[in-house]
Design a protein around this motif. Structure first.
Motif, PDB file in Angstrom:
ATOM      1  N   ARG A 165      42.980  11.970  -7.751  1.00  0.00           N
ATOM      2  CA  ARG A 165      43.562  10.867  -8.528  1.00  0.00           C
ATOM      3  C   ARG A 165      43.531  11.172 -10.026  1.00  0.00           C
ATOM      4  NH1 ARG A 165      40.667   7.638  -4.786  1.00  0.00           N
ATOM      5  NH2 ARG A 165      39.011   7.313  -6.311  1.00  0.00           N
ATOM      6  N   MET A 166      42.436  11.754 -10.499  1.00  0.00           N
ATOM      7  CA  MET A 166      42.329  12.080 -11.922  1.00  0.00           C
ATOM      8  C   MET A 166      43.372  13.108 -12.324  1.00  0.00           C
ATOM      9  SD  MET A 166      38.164  12.240 -12.347  1.00  0.00           S
ATOM     10  CE  MET A 166      38.308  12.904 -14.009  1.00  0.00           C
ATOM     11  N   LEU A 167      43.575  14.129 -11.487  1.00  0.00           N
ATOM     12  CA  LEU A 167      44.557  15.160 -11.809  1.00  0.00           C
ATOM     13  C   LEU A 167      45.965  14.584 -11.806  1.00  0.00           C
ATOM     14  CD1 LEU A 167      45.191  18.126 -12.342  1.00  0.00           C
ATOM     15  CD2 LEU A 167      45.236  18.498  -9.863  1.00  0.00           C
ATOM     16  N   THR A 169      46.855  11.434 -12.325  1.00  0.00           N
ATOM     17  CA  THR A 169      46.989  10.538 -13.487  1.00  0.00           C
ATOM     18  C   THR A 169      47.176  11.336 -14.773  1.00  0.00           C
ATOM     19  OG1 THR A 169      45.592   8.883 -12.424  1.00  0.00           O
ATOM     20  CG2 THR A 169      45.866   8.711 -14.808  1.00  0.00           C
ATOM     21  N   GLN A 170      46.454  12.442 -14.907  1.00  0.00           N
ATOM     22  CA  GLN A 170      46.570  13.276 -16.101  1.00  0.00           C
ATOM     23  C   GLN A 170      47.977  13.844 -16.235  1.00  0.00           C
ATOM     24  OE1 GLN A 170      43.627  16.353 -16.258  1.00  0.00           O
ATOM     25  NE2 GLN A 170      44.500  17.348 -18.067  1.00  0.00           N
ATOM     26  N   ILE A 171      48.557  14.310 -15.120  1.00  0.00           N
ATOM     27  CA  ILE A 171      49.908  14.884 -15.152  1.00  0.00           C
ATOM     28  C   ILE A 171      50.942  13.811 -15.485  1.00  0.00           C
ATOM     29  CG2 ILE A 171      51.699  15.957 -13.729  1.00  0.00           C
ATOM     30  CD1 ILE A 171      49.478  17.402 -12.210  1.00  0.00           C
ATOM     31  N   LYS A 172      50.783  12.614 -14.915  1.00  0.00           N
ATOM     32  CA  LYS A 172      51.730  11.533 -15.163  1.00  0.00           C
ATOM     33  C   LYS A 172      51.719  11.073 -16.613  1.00  0.00           C
ATOM     34  CE  LYS A 172      51.952   9.405 -10.551  1.00  0.00           C
ATOM     35  NZ  LYS A 172      51.636   8.171  -9.760  1.00  0.00           N
ATOM     36  N   ASN A 173      50.553  11.102 -17.235  1.00  0.00           N
ATOM     37  CA  ASN A 173      50.414  10.533 -18.570  1.00  0.00           C
ATOM     38  C   ASN A 173      50.351  11.565 -19.690  1.00  0.00           C
ATOM     39  OD1 ASN A 173      49.872   7.433 -18.126  1.00  0.00           O
ATOM     40  ND2 ASN A 173      48.662   8.508 -16.567  1.00  0.00           N
ATOM     41  N   GLN A 174      50.694  12.794 -19.401  1.00  0.00           N
ATOM     42  CA  GLN A 174      50.664  13.782 -20.474  1.00  0.00           C
ATOM     43  C   GLN A 174      51.827  13.545 -21.444  1.00  0.00           C
ATOM     44  OE1 GLN A 174      51.347  17.823 -19.208  1.00  0.00           O
ATOM     45  NE2 GLN A 174      52.706  17.213 -17.542  1.00  0.00           N
ATOM     46  N   ASP A 175      51.653  13.950 -22.665  1.00  0.00           N
ATOM     47  CA  ASP A 175      52.650  13.781 -23.716  1.00  0.00           C
ATOM     48  C   ASP A 175      53.809  14.743 -23.467  1.00  0.00           C
ATOM     49  OD1 ASP A 175      54.139  13.508 -25.984  1.00  0.00           O
ATOM     50  OD2 ASP A 175      52.493  13.886 -27.381  1.00  0.00           O
ATOM     51  N   MET A 200      50.852  19.882 -20.987  1.00  0.00           N
ATOM     52  CA  MET A 200      49.707  20.736 -20.671  1.00  0.00           C
ATOM     53  C   MET A 200      50.173  22.190 -20.626  1.00  0.00           C
ATOM     54  SD  MET A 200      47.319  20.657 -17.255  1.00  0.00           S
ATOM     55  CE  MET A 200      47.210  18.869 -17.363  1.00  0.00           C
ATOM     56  N   GLU A 201      49.426  23.072 -21.259  1.00  0.00           N
ATOM     57  CA  GLU A 201      49.794  24.476 -21.270  1.00  0.00           C
ATOM     58  C   GLU A 201      49.650  25.062 -19.863  1.00  0.00           C
ATOM     59  OE1 GLU A 201      47.593  26.610 -24.119  1.00  0.00           O
ATOM     60  OE2 GLU A 201      48.278  25.428 -25.835  1.00  0.00           O
ATOM     61  N   ALA A 234      46.976  25.831 -14.717  1.00  0.00           N
ATOM     62  CA  ALA A 234      46.548  26.767 -13.670  1.00  0.00           C
ATOM     63  C   ALA A 234      45.060  26.598 -13.363  1.00  0.00           C
ATOM     64  CB  ALA A 234      46.842  28.207 -14.098  1.00  0.00           C
ATOM     65  N   VAL A 235      44.282  26.375 -14.417  1.00  0.00           N
ATOM     66  CA  VAL A 235      42.847  26.156 -14.226  1.00  0.00           C
ATOM     67  C   VAL A 235      42.615  24.890 -13.410  1.00  0.00           C
ATOM     68  CG1 VAL A 235      40.682  25.605 -15.386  1.00  0.00           C
ATOM     69  CG2 VAL A 235      42.151  27.415 -16.289  1.00  0.00           C
ATOM     70  N   GLN A 236      43.395  23.829 -13.740  1.00  0.00           N
ATOM     71  CA  GLN A 236      43.271  22.575 -13.006  1.00  0.00           C
ATOM     72  C   GLN A 236      43.591  22.765 -11.524  1.00  0.00           C
ATOM     73  OE1 GLN A 236      42.057  19.872 -14.144  1.00  0.00           O
ATOM     74  NE2 GLN A 236      42.738  19.327 -16.202  1.00  0.00           N
TER      75      GLN A 236
END
Length: 222
Positions: free
Chosen positions: A38-40, A42-48, A53-54, A59-61
């Motif tokens: 869920r955290m991952l 949410t992070q992708i949905k709300n990135q600027d 994200m580079e 890739a690390v995620q």
């Protein structure tokens, strides 16, 4: 001494405790995995959009996500293995090792007396104890007098010579009031040295390398 039913009930409590702990661990691991997912997301949905994200960070995620997923699967497989081994098989009989079981399976004789269960004899004066070797051949017959619920079998003939070391089983030939005879197995005590998981379920390893299935055991004692 406890009979097999009471022993199984006690072991059932231990198995139940294990199963409860296993389910708790599985639930906790699964919850952590779902939270990470869920955290991952949410992070992708709300990135600027202007500063996404580079690639390397993403890739690390993903690598972390893959590692968590694999860990969950490993834990589930390990839990299943432990469940098969301990929850429903070997573990619940592990504390039988070092104790004696009463069984009709052949038992090992090495010169030391064996304890035979004679509590079902109704006419000891008219009963004969028959000893069979590991190949099922009769090697000794003894006329019984009055015997208590348990007797010590020395493995000796009337002249004092001893039977050779090996596996032996026993039966009683008891005379009925009408003069006929009935034969039945006599159970003996043997020490448990290990437990194995076979195709037919848990099997006890007995002194001398003998074996007995759980359904061949009627009592357990120290």
């Amino acid at each position: 001494m406890m009979n097999l039913n009471s022993a199984s009930a006690a072991e059932g409590v231990n198995a139940g405790s294990y199963q409860s702990s296993r389910r708790s661990v599985e639930s906790s691991t699964k919850d952590q995995f779902e939270m990470f997912l869920r955290m991952l997301t949410t992070q992708i949905k709300n990135q600027d959009p202007l500063n996404p994200m580079e690639n390397t960070e993403f890739a690390v995620q993903l690598a972390t996500f893959s590692g968590v997923e694999q860990q969950v699967q490993t834990n589930l497989l390990l839990s299943q293995l432990l469940s098969d081994t301990y929850g429903g098989g070997l573990g619940q009989y592990s504390n039988w090792i070092g104790r004696e079981v009463r069984t009709n399976s052949p038992v090992w004789f090495d010169g030391a007396s064996l304890s035979l269960a004679m509590d079902n004899i109704t006419n000891a004066e008219g009963a004969t104890l028959v000893t069979l070797n590991g190949q099922g051949r009769e090697v000794q017959r003894q006329i019984l007098g009055a015997v208590p619920g348990e007797m010590q079998w020395s493995g000796r003939h009337a002249d004092g010579t001893s039977l050779p070391a090996g596996f032996y089983s026993f039966r009683i030939e008891e005379q009925n009031s009408d003069g006929s005879y009935v034969a039945r197995d006599v159970e003996a005590y043997s020490r448990v040295t290990g437990v194995e998981l076979t195709a037919n379920g848990p099997e006890l390893v007995l002194k001398g390398g003998g074996s007995a299935r759980i359904d061949q055991v009627s009592a357990l004692r120290e």
